[in-house]
Design an enzyme around this catalytic site. Structure first.
Site, mmCIF file in Angstrom:
data_model
loop_
_atom_site.group_PDB
_atom_site.id
_atom_site.type_symbol
_atom_site.label_atom_id
_atom_site.label_comp_id
_atom_site.label_asym_id
_atom_site.label_seq_id
_atom_site.Cartn_x
_atom_site.Cartn_y
_atom_site.Cartn_z
ATOM 1 N N GLU A 467 0.810 -1.260 -0.043
ATOM 2 C CA GLU A 467 -0.037 0.261 -0.087
ATOM 3 C C GLU A 467 0.668 1.216 -0.040
ATOM 4 O O GLU A 467 1.890 1.348 0.490
ATOM 5 C CB GLU A 467 -0.836 0.001 1.226
ATOM 6 C CG GLU A 467 -1.833 -0.907 1.134
ATOM 7 C CD GLU A 467 -2.993 -1.096 2.398
ATOM 8 O OE1 GLU A 467 -2.793 -0.217 3.226
ATOM 9 O OE2 GLU A 467 -3.557 -1.992 2.463
ATOM 10 N N HIS A 485 -8.135 1.038 2.012
ATOM 11 C CA HIS A 485 -7.797 0.797 3.419
ATOM 12 C C HIS A 485 -8.381 1.966 4.405
ATOM 13 O O HIS A 485 -7.826 2.591 4.987
ATOM 14 C CB HIS A 485 -6.483 0.692 3.382
ATOM 15 C CG HIS A 485 -5.780 0.014 4.980
ATOM 16 N ND1 HIS A 485 -4.646 -0.512 5.036
ATOM 17 C CD2 HIS A 485 -6.552 -0.002 6.166
ATOM 18 C CE1 HIS A 485 -4.666 -0.911 6.389
ATOM 19 N NE2 HIS A 485 -5.722 -0.688 7.124
HETATM 20 N N1 LIG Z 1 -9.008 -2.568 7.454
HETATM 21 C C1 LIG Z 1 -8.661 -1.495 8.553
HETATM 22 O O1 LIG Z 1 -8.838 -0.482 8.289
HETATM 23 C C2 LIG Z 1 -8.483 -2.063 9.746
HETATM 24 C C3 LIG Z 1 -7.692 -3.431 9.731
HETATM 25 N N2 LIG Z 1 -7.397 -3.735 11.068
HETATM 26 C C4 LIG Z 1 -6.759 -5.380 11.113
HETATM 27 O O2 LIG Z 1 -7.749 -6.369 11.123
HETATM 28 C C5 LIG Z 1 -6.907 -7.287 11.760
HETATM 29 C C6 LIG Z 1 -7.585 -7.850 13.143
HETATM 30 O O3 LIG Z 1 -7.643 -6.475 14.202
HETATM 31 P P1 LIG Z 1 -8.015 -6.849 15.556
HETATM 32 O O4 LIG Z 1 -9.265 -7.663 15.662
HETATM 33 O O5 LIG Z 1 -7.972 -5.287 16.293
HETATM 34 O O6 LIG Z 1 -6.832 -7.677 15.965
HETATM 35 P P2 LIG Z 1 -7.078 -8.593 17.336
HETATM 36 O O7 LIG Z 1 -5.699 -8.894 17.971
HETATM 37 O O8 LIG Z 1 -7.898 -8.214 18.564
HETATM 38 O O9 LIG Z 1 -7.637 -10.074 16.833
HETATM 39 C C7 LIG Z 1 -7.018 -10.888 15.922
HETATM 40 C C8 LIG Z 1 -7.492 -12.348 16.451
HETATM 41 O O10 LIG Z 1 -6.735 -12.892 15.165
HETATM 42 C C9 LIG Z 1 -6.362 -14.230 16.164
HETATM 43 N N3 LIG Z 1 -5.603 -15.072 15.212
HETATM 44 C C10 LIG Z 1 -4.336 -14.756 15.292
HETATM 45 N N4 LIG Z 1 -3.605 -15.714 14.518
HETATM 46 C C11 LIG Z 1 -4.434 -16.531 13.798
HETATM 47 C C12 LIG Z 1 -4.615 -17.450 13.056
HETATM 48 N N5 LIG Z 1 -3.507 -17.940 12.588
HETATM 49 N N6 LIG Z 1 -5.618 -18.206 12.950
HETATM 50 C C13 LIG Z 1 -6.892 -17.660 13.281
HETATM 51 N N7 LIG Z 1 -6.966 -16.778 14.080
HETATM 52 C C14 LIG Z 1 -5.750 -16.242 14.403
HETATM 53 C C15 LIG Z 1 -6.036 -13.956 17.288
HETATM 54 O O11 LIG Z 1 -6.170 -15.030 18.271
HETATM 55 C C16 LIG Z 1 -6.822 -12.877 17.450
HETATM 56 O O12 LIG Z 1 -8.300 -13.169 18.261
HETATM 57 C C17 LIG Z 1 -5.624 -6.997 11.977
HETATM 58 O O13 LIG Z 1 -4.853 -7.587 10.837
HETATM 59 C C18 LIG Z 1 -5.832 -5.489 11.891
HETATM 60 O O14 LIG Z 1 -4.511 -5.001 11.674
HETATM 61 C C19 LIG Z 1 -7.853 -3.404 12.305
HETATM 62 C C20 LIG Z 1 -8.482 -2.329 12.152
HETATM 63 C C21 LIG Z 1 -8.933 -1.551 10.934
HETATM 64 O O1 LIG Z 2 -6.874 3.633 9.318
HETATM 65 C C1 LIG Z 2 -5.730 3.265 9.664
HETATM 66 O O2 LIG Z 2 -4.691 3.740 9.881
HETATM 67 C C2 LIG Z 2 -5.702 1.677 9.447
HETATM 68 C C3 LIG Z 2 -6.378 0.998 10.367
HETATM 69 C C4 LIG Z 2 -5.736 -0.610 10.463
HETATM 70 O O3 LIG Z 2 -5.493 -1.050 9.732
HETATM 71 C C5 LIG Z 2 -5.268 -0.709 11.842
HETATM 72 O O4 LIG Z 2 -5.528 -0.176 12.822
HETATM 73 O O5 LIG Z 2 -4.780 -2.167 11.859
#
Ligand SMILES: NC(=O)C1=CN([C@@H]2O[C@H](COP(=O)(O)OP(=O)(O)OC[C@H]3O[C@@H](n4cnc5c(N)ncnc54)[C@H](O)[C@@H]3O)[C@@H](O)[C@H]2O)C=CC1
Ligand SMILES: O=C(O)CCC(=O)C(=O)O
Length: 750
Positions: A467, A485
């Site tokens: 990205e 994103h």
């Molecule tokens: N698109 C966006 O803007 C956003 C993206 N994200 C992304 O979303 C994802 C999740 O974020 P959160 O829920 O805050 O993280 P989190 O850490 O709260 O949850 C991640 C979960 O994935 C599980 N996990 C880890 N490895 C695994 C595997 N191999 N197989 C199955 N489960 C597994 C963990 O046990 C945990 O419960 C992250 O990659 C984060 O960067 C988060 C916020 C915004």
């Molecule tokens: O809005 C952003 O900066 C990205 C959010 C995201 O991917 C995250 O919090 O992991």
């Protein structure tokens, strides 16, 4: 702004000369050896026999025939002009006896005059010269420089191994190394903090205003909060040159997902103490390198989970209700009611991979759509699945039974291409794929191929392996909904993330332990109490390193009383980092203290004794010729150093002090007082500790003025005084001074 004085050590062979392969080839021809081409990149390190080295570098030897590296003369001249001739040295490991040959070669090749030092232990020479930066073609020398806290540009086209020090910066050639050094020389402050041998200045005592670089868009209120306490530098983190320049004198760096915080960035940021990720995923930050460099990494997990969860459902609904195509067609004036075939989510099976913060938000909201939920997350409990109304299944079962699969896992080696061609083949024909987690989780080539075949009916994608994504195999496919994103970008999320990141970045810069650190344990104690305790632990570490100036081989911590393990860990890290700042030339903080200790073979142990001490105590003990020992007592609000070398003190140690070990004899105090009086050093207070009359004793004199070296030397001539140390420790915190509890600290612990 303070100007940086860069003091530079340049290698000769392979840096100012061409690659030294001709030297090995000449030795092989003339002496029948079988040396590899790189043997003279580091001939001492490669154990080339001394006689061969003498011949190669000696009068008429093949070293005289080496060519100069491209533009080396002009580049050296630029360095001398910009840094000043007094700040540049050639430091070579050629034998010292070959000086005349080397100097003659430099003259013949029209190099500008530059001082030249000969030593295989380049670090020793560099330290003596106050060198801050080096240029090398040998990995061994570069690593030694880095261990000594000297940033070294290594001329190498090989990729850096994962565990390489962030102070080794690989560049392809001399020109690029010099460009980087000249850009650093532009405007930054000192790289190496000046070690103050006697008076301890805690890192936080610097009066200068902090400088915070913000490299991605953050919430305006958060920006203002930061600007109230620090100078803000706004840059676009995608512009590498701007980023490398801006971090040169930054105390903190605030990023979102688009700024890649690599080893190279960290190496360009000698003052950096905090990297704050305004979001959850920290995969754009080289965590290992940041930890090695002692830099605290913060994030704001959960603050944007609702935003990312709602965005996930928005993509599902956009696909189910044909929103993007129907929108485009209606705008175009076509009324195509028969063309679009939306479907309901109700009754479908949705598989959620990763049931952390975002995955849970998705599960909770999807229940209202009356879907069947399957989940795969090996790291959460059955109870959590039950709470969320999700059936736990293994990954294969999930793939084979869902209509929609949505990913909410972090980017890790384990989750890399979790959805690849094999996994896609297991999906039911017509399945839908949603990815709002990280681009690395889904193989975009395999997904594009399955979308084109129709095996996967549609996909909703918010994240990409690289990205900003300006190209992708998914671009242009009609059955894919793409967003750039923005899953975590709702107004509310930006505000919530901004508040956490701005307040904790400022707190971390003030030295407080914050709850959202990624590379330090969370603390179970309120920040002000923990700050006071860690400040005193820092002072104890400093004191123990004054008492024991040579680095010991063990650093043992005993924790007495009821103390939470995370508190003990913060106390250990504070004391150890403070001591290591005196025992090594490394930049040590609580974040990398244990790593640095392990690299220096200093064995750190923490032992808990919860049976003893009503008032908790932390004892630090080091081995050596005469082992030393310092104890901090803590009444859970205030803390103080109450014991030194097993002598109990009446009051906590603080301020400027003279500490002596002596035999308890009449007249010693008077003699010291007379000497200090002669040097106009005013005595503000005194305490003495002894086990028995006439035995070993300790005396602590608080003084108002610094004690000159000469006064200390005279004090050491007084009979029966065995050692004398001058040390300065922080005064009690203003809110703590005079608290009745300071008296409690003075109570014996048992
Ligand atoms: N698109 C966006 O803007 C956003 C993206 N994200 C992304 O979303 C994802 C999740 O974020 P959160 O829920 O805050 O993280 P989190 O850490 O709260 O949850 C991640 C979960 O994935 C599980 N996990 C880890 N490895 C695994 C595997 N191999 N197989 C199955 N489960 C597994 C963990 O046990 C945990 O419960 C992250 O990659 C984060 O960067 C988060 C916020 C915004
Ligand atoms: O809005 C952003 O900066 C990205 C959010 C995201 O991917 C995250 O919090 O992991």
């Amino acid at each position: 702004m303070e100007k940086l004085t860069i003091r530079l050590a340049l290698d000769l062979d392979g840096v100012l000369t061409e690659h030294p392969a001709p030297l090995a080839q000449a030795a092989n021809r003339a002496l029948g050896m079988q040396l590899p081409d790189h043997a003279f990149v580091d001939s001492a390190g490669c154990n080339v026999p001394d006689a061969v080295r003498e011949w190669v570098y000696g009068p008429g030897g093949p070293a005289s025939l080496l060519e100069a590296a491209p533009r080396a003369q002009e580049l050296l001249q630029r360095l001398l002009d910009t840094l000043g001739a007094e700040n540049v040295w050639i430091v070579t490991a050629r034998p010292a006896r070959s000086r005349a040959v080397a100097e003659d070669w430099l003259r013949r090749h029209r190099f500008p005059a530059c001082r030249i030092e000969f030593a295989d232990d380049k670090v020793e020479v560099a330290r003596a010269l106050g060198v801050t930066h080096a240029i090398e073609d040998s990995l061994r020398h570069a690593t030694c420089y880095a261990r000594a806290g000297i940033t070294c540009f290594l001329l190498s086209s090989e990729p850096a191994p994962a565990d390489e020090s962030p102070l080794v910066v690989r560049v392809p050639d001399l020109a690029q190394a010099i460009e980087r050094i000249l850009s650093l020389a532009g405007e930054i402050g000192p790289v190496l903090p000046q070690a103050n041998a006697r008076w301890h200045e805690p890192e936080d005592a610097e009066p200068r205003r902090r400088r915070i670089v913000i490299s991605d868009l953050i919430d305006e209120k958060a920006r203002q909060r930061l600007a109230a306490e620090a100078d803000i530098v706004d840059i676009d983190g995608r512009d590498r040159a701007a980023l490398l320049k801006a971090v040169q004198d930054a105390d903190a760096l605030i990023v979102r997902s688009e700024t890649l915080v690599t080893r190279e960035v960290l190496a360009a940021a000698p003052r950096l103490r905090v990297i704050a990720r305004a979001g959850s995923g920290v995969d754009n930050i080289d965590l290992e390198a940041a930890t090695q460099a002692g830099i605290l990494v913060l994030n704001a997990p959960g603050a944007n989970a609702v935003s990312a969860g709602e965005h996930t459902i928005a993509l599902m609904l956009a696909i189910a209700r044909c929103v993007p195509e129907a929108n485009a067609s209606t705008h175009a004036g076509r009324w195509e009611r028969k063309r679009f075939k939306p479907f309901d989510l109700k009754g479908k099976t949705v598989g959620i991979v990763g049931l952390g913060r975002v995955g849970s938000v998705v599960a909770q909201r999807l229940r209202a759509f009356e879907v069947r939920l399957l989940g795969y997350d090996p790291y959460i409990t059955r109870e959590r699945f039950a709470q969320l109304g999700v059936e736990p299944v293994d990954y294969e079962t999930l793939l084979e039974n869902v209509d929609i699969i949505t990913f909410h896992v972090p980017a890790t080696p384990e989750t890399h291409h979790m959805l690849d061609a094999d996994a896609i083949a297991r999906l039911r024909p017509g399945a839908i794929v949603i990815n709002c987690a990280r681009g690395e989780v889904v193989d975009p080539v395999a997904l594009a191929e399955a979308l084109q075949r129709g095996h996967v009916a549609a996909a909703g994608i918010d994240v990409f392996p690289e990205e900003p994504a300006y190209a992708s195999p998914l671009f242009g496919l009609p059955n894919v909904v793409l967003t750039p994103h923005i899953g975590g970008s709702s107004r509310e999320a930006l505000e919530a993330v901004g508040e956490i990141i701005s307040t904790t970045t400022l707190a971390a810069l003030r030295g407080e332990i914050v709850p959202n650190a990624v590379n330090l344990p969370a603390a179970s104690l309120r920040a002000p109490e923990l700050l006071r305790l860690t400040q005193v632990a820092d002072a104890a570490g400093h004191l123990i390193a004054v008492l024991q100036p040579n680095r010991p081989s063990t650093f043992a911590v005993t924790v007495r009383g009821q103390v939470a393990p995370d508190v003990a860990e913060h106390v250990t890290a504070a004391a150890l980092s403070s001591a290591l700042r005196r025992w090594s030339d490394r930049r040590v903080t609580p974040v990398n203290a244990r790593l640095v200790a392990a690299e220096l073979n200093l064995l750190v142990s923490v032992r808990f004794d919860s049976s003893a001490a009503a008032i908790p105590e932390f004892s630090f003990e080091v081995d050596g010729e005469s082992p030393h020992h310092v104890t901090v007592r803590w009444d859970r609000k205030d803390a103080g150093i109450m014991e030194v070398d097993r002598f109990s003190l009446e009051r906590p140690l603080a301020g400027h002090m003279l500490i002596t070990h002596h035999r308890d004899r009449p007249g010693i105090v008077g003699q010291i007082g007379t000497i200090l009086g002669r040097y106009e050093v005013n005595i503000a207070g005194m305490q003495v500790g002894r086990h028995q009359r006439g035995g070993e004793a300790i005396m602590v004199l608080n003084v108002d003025d610094p004690i000159p070296e000469e006064a200390l030397a005279e004090i050491l001539t007084i009979p029966h005084i065995s050692t004398a140390y001058v040390v300065s420790l922080p005064e009690p915190a203003p809110q703590m001074a005079g608290r009745p509890v300071r008296a409690a600290l003075s109570q014996p612990a048992d």
